[in-house]
Scaffold this motif. Structure first.
Motif, PDB file in Angstrom:
ATOM      1  N   ARG A  85       3.599 -16.579  30.433  1.00  0.00           N
ATOM      2  CA  ARG A  85       2.407 -17.420  30.526  1.00  0.00           C
ATOM      3  C   ARG A  85       2.447 -18.554  29.506  1.00  0.00           C
ATOM      4  NH1 ARG A  85      -1.180 -13.846  29.314  1.00  0.00           N
ATOM      5  NH2 ARG A  85      -1.294 -14.487  27.124  1.00  0.00           N
TER       6      ARG A  85
ATOM      7  N   THR B 231      10.925 -18.294  33.059  1.00  0.00           N
ATOM      8  CA  THR B 231       9.594 -17.740  33.305  1.00  0.00           C
ATOM      9  C   THR B 231       9.617 -16.761  34.471  1.00  0.00           C
ATOM     10  OG1 THR B 231       8.582 -19.771  32.487  1.00  0.00           O
ATOM     11  CG2 THR B 231       7.207 -18.332  33.817  1.00  0.00           C
TER      12      THR B 231
ATOM     13  N   THR C  45       5.644 -15.157  38.842  1.00  0.00           N
ATOM     14  CA  THR C  45       4.251 -15.407  39.229  1.00  0.00           C
ATOM     15  C   THR C  45       4.009 -15.020  40.684  1.00  0.00           C
ATOM     16  OG1 THR C  45       4.841 -17.704  39.751  1.00  0.00           O
ATOM     17  CG2 THR C  45       4.003 -17.240  37.539  1.00  0.00           C
TER      18      THR C  45
ATOM     19  N   LYS D  29       4.999 -10.699  30.028  1.00  0.00           N
ATOM     20  CA  LYS D  29       3.930 -11.409  30.730  1.00  0.00           C
ATOM     21  C   LYS D  29       3.320 -12.496  29.845  1.00  0.00           C
ATOM     22  CE  LYS D  29      -0.270 -10.524  33.418  1.00  0.00           C
ATOM     23  NZ  LYS D  29      -1.201  -9.470  33.919  1.00  0.00           N
ATOM     24  N   ASN D  30       3.051 -12.156  28.586  1.00  0.00           N
ATOM     25  CA  ASN D  30       2.468 -13.139  27.673  1.00  0.00           C
ATOM     26  C   ASN D  30       3.421 -14.291  27.405  1.00  0.00           C
ATOM     27  OD1 ASN D  30       0.171 -11.552  27.472  1.00  0.00           O
ATOM     28  ND2 ASN D  30       0.870 -10.498  25.632  1.00  0.00           N
TER      29      ASN D  30
ATOM     30  N   ASP E 249       2.499 -22.482  30.460  1.00  0.00           N
ATOM     31  CA  ASP E 249       1.379 -23.349  30.084  1.00  0.00           C
ATOM     32  C   ASP E 249       1.789 -24.393  29.049  1.00  0.00           C
ATOM     33  OD1 ASP E 249      -0.120 -21.831  31.796  1.00  0.00           O
ATOM     34  OD2 ASP E 249      -1.011 -20.581  30.232  1.00  0.00           O
TER      35      ASP E 249
END
Length: 336
Positions: free
Chosen positions: A133, A186, A192, A129-130, A137
């Motif tokens: 993200r 991702t 997401t 998850k990290n 980003d």
């Protein structure tokens, strides 16, 4: 009441360790004495242990002979009691000082390994998850800035610099391709869509992506869109089971059709991922370390067991494979 697999259903789950080894745990005097005696006996060499058992047998037989000499005629009940005493003398010491400590130690180690495995799965999910993200980003912003920069350079070219426009176009296409690849990575790490709109839409999206990447394999998702969302840990566990099952279809099954059935009852969630591939012998999934592919099955099983559910693989050579999950919904966390 949560469903448990065979590792948590066995008897003898009491703690047998001493308070010195595991601070904060309560042990009783009899328990500590048994542990000390067990360690003392287990510390003997095989020859000395055999001598101890022989001495116990001789004492029991000597007692029986003495009773025979003292009593001319022994009642049947007394004779049965003597024989039972001899039998217990033979069986009780090996059980309490040899078999039982090893058995309890095995249960204790299995519990530790299972707990460690679940912690690894949770840590892996958190890292996914990290990382997803950060990729979205950081890399997304950098790639967007690069794309705007290239377009600005292309628009600022003069008439005698138009020969560089083709290079700018190729560079812009490479940036767009890299952006698509980052989005795919991702989504593979942590979709997401799963966090935003729920499990069922995420499964349908993943099925379409899977069909696009693997031509010739049809994936059918049968599930009802529920108004109420499932707990996040349940959604990610079911999603990972489906994801890993589809990966196994590509690697091993040689299937042409996969059907994902997800059914939700008030207190139970059931999942079935079934393919029409080559299948395999059922005993293979019960020994996951026998082959490299077994680690995926082990991960799926531990994810479901961590939530108090049942995981099962039904397969036969030439008859395809069915991955089944039963997961309690109501009161599962409290019962655990």
């Amino acid at each position: 009441m949560p469903l448990r697999d065979e590792y948590e259903a066995g008897p003898g789950t009491e703690d047998y360790s001493t308070a010195e080894e595991f601070p904060g745990e309560v042990t009783f005097p009899v328990q500590r004495t048994t542990c000390r005696l067990s360690r003392a006996v287990l510390g003997l060499s095989p020859d000395r242990l055999l001598v101890v058992l022989v001495v116990l047998i001789v004492i029991a037989e000597g007692a029986c002979v003495a009773l025979h000499l003292l009593l001319k005629e022994i009642p049947l009940a007394l004779e049965v009691a003597l024989e039972t005493t001899i039998l217990l003398t033979l069986l009780v010491p090996p059980y309490f000082f040899i078999y039982r400590p090893f058995w309890l130690e095995r249960l204790h180690r299995e519990k530790e390994i299972r707990l460690f495995s679940r912690q690894l799965i949770r840590a892996e999910e958190k890292s996914r998850k990290n990382l997803a993200r950060d990729l979205h980003d950081e890399f997304g912003q950098v790639l967007t800035a690069l794309q705007f920069g290239v377009e600005t350079i292309c628009n600022s070219l003069t008439a005698d610099q138009q020969h560089m426009a083709a290079n700018c176009g190729r560079l812009s296409a490479m940036i767009a391709q890299l952006g698509n690849h980052v989005r795919d990575v991702t989504a593979e790490l942590r979709p997401t869509m799963l966090d935003s709109i729920g499990l069922v839409p995420a499964l349908r999206w993943h099925a379409k992506q899977f069909e696009t990447m693997h031509a010739g394999i049809k994936v059918v998702v049968r599930a009802e869109d529920a108004a109420e969302r499932l707990p996040p840990e349940v959604e990610i566990a079911i999603y990972r089971v489906c994801q890993e099952s589809l990966n196994n279809v590509v690697k091993h099954a040689r299937a042409r059709k996969v059907r994902i059935d997800l059914r939700r009852a008030p207190d139970m969630l059931t999942l079935s991922v079934r393919d029409d591939g080559v299948g395999f012998a059922e005993d293979r999934w019960r020994a996951p370390f026998a082959s490299p592919s077994g680690f995926g099955i082990l991960g799926m099983r531990e994810r479901i067991a961590d939530l108090g559910g049942l995981f099962e693989v039904v397969s036969r050579p030439g008859k395809g494979t069915d991955v089944r999950v039963r997961l309690p919904l109501a009161g599962g966390e409290e019962d655990r």
